[in-house]
Design an enzyme around this catalytic site. Sequence first.
Site, mmCIF file in Angstrom:
data_model
loop_
_atom_site.group_PDB
_atom_site.id
_atom_site.type_symbol
_atom_site.label_atom_id
_atom_site.label_comp_id
_atom_site.label_asym_id
_atom_site.label_seq_id
_atom_site.Cartn_x
_atom_site.Cartn_y
_atom_site.Cartn_z
ATOM 1 N N ARG A 74 -2.077 -6.352 -8.868
ATOM 2 C CA ARG A 74 -0.864 -7.256 -8.816
ATOM 3 C C ARG A 74 -1.131 -8.442 -9.757
ATOM 4 O O ARG A 74 0.272 -8.589 -10.257
ATOM 5 C CB ARG A 74 -1.134 -7.781 -7.198
ATOM 6 C CG ARG A 74 -0.822 -6.507 -6.166
ATOM 7 C CD ARG A 74 -1.259 -7.089 -5.126
ATOM 8 N NE ARG A 74 -2.793 -7.389 -5.044
ATOM 9 C CZ ARG A 74 -3.561 -7.811 -3.918
ATOM 10 N NH1 ARG A 74 -2.916 -7.714 -2.964
ATOM 11 N NH2 ARG A 74 -4.794 -8.238 -4.044
ATOM 12 N N LYS B 85 -16.014 -8.450 4.721
ATOM 13 C CA LYS B 85 -15.567 -9.604 5.787
ATOM 14 C C LYS B 85 -15.203 -8.854 7.283
ATOM 15 O O LYS B 85 -14.908 -7.531 7.159
ATOM 16 C CB LYS B 85 -14.252 -10.311 5.302
ATOM 17 C CG LYS B 85 -14.480 -11.079 4.083
ATOM 18 C CD LYS B 85 -13.248 -11.719 3.785
ATOM 19 C CE LYS B 85 -12.951 -11.488 2.296
ATOM 20 N NZ LYS B 85 -11.584 -11.561 1.964
ATOM 21 N N HIS C 176 0.854 -1.259 0.011
ATOM 22 C CA HIS C 176 0.046 0.170 -0.120
ATOM 23 C C HIS C 176 0.915 1.318 -0.099
ATOM 24 O O HIS C 176 0.645 2.194 -0.872
ATOM 25 C CB HIS C 176 -0.776 0.093 1.213
ATOM 26 C CG HIS C 176 -2.027 -1.104 1.541
ATOM 27 N ND1 HIS C 176 -1.940 -1.822 2.380
ATOM 28 C CD2 HIS C 176 -2.856 -1.515 0.125
ATOM 29 C CE1 HIS C 176 -2.941 -2.744 2.190
ATOM 30 N NE2 HIS C 176 -3.585 -2.719 1.000
#
Length: 169
Positions: free
Chosen positions: A100, A52, A28
Amino acid sequence: MTAASSVKRQSPRIAVYPGSFDPVTRGHEDLIRRSLAFVDRVIVAVAVNVAKQPLFTLEERVALLHETVRLPEVEVQSFEGLLDEFAQRVGASVIVRGLRAVSDFEYEFQMALMNRTLAPRLETVFLVPAFDLTYLSSSLVREVARFGGDVSQLVQPAVQQALRSKFGR
Ligand code: PNS
């Protein structure tokens, strides 16, 4: 340069970098720094509604970001509800997300298109992380830390300490 474009350039370009940040990782941080190559300010937007159950509370996630990212051009805020509404409220013209691996693509593409439908002037920009951070994610960090593994290469010391406290290791 036209008069209109020179006026436009005077207002700072703001990016929103949204996420759960549960917890913030070196990946990050890498993306926040990369964003500053093309915007004047980055607002790191910590989502209240994480699908979640998060490991860290909202306050903990925000505090860890404050401790790890200390740059004058970077601000940390939390948001609830729709991202596009938050981005427009803070005057952002860009949403930054990291890509990614191919596995990220479908979800990110859907999200970018939905945000464009909701706010056509808001552009999503995908950044590629540093090579050695490509396979890093908060969920992997949580898993390694949960079983007492070494996460010192993956997160800042403050985050490592917070993980130790959570897992009692
Ligand atoms: O780090 P994450 O969990 O991948 O971040 C996802 C996040 C928080 C950016 C995303 O869930 C989000 O934008 N939530 C806000 C709700 C919203 O605007 N949904 C519509 C866009 S698809």
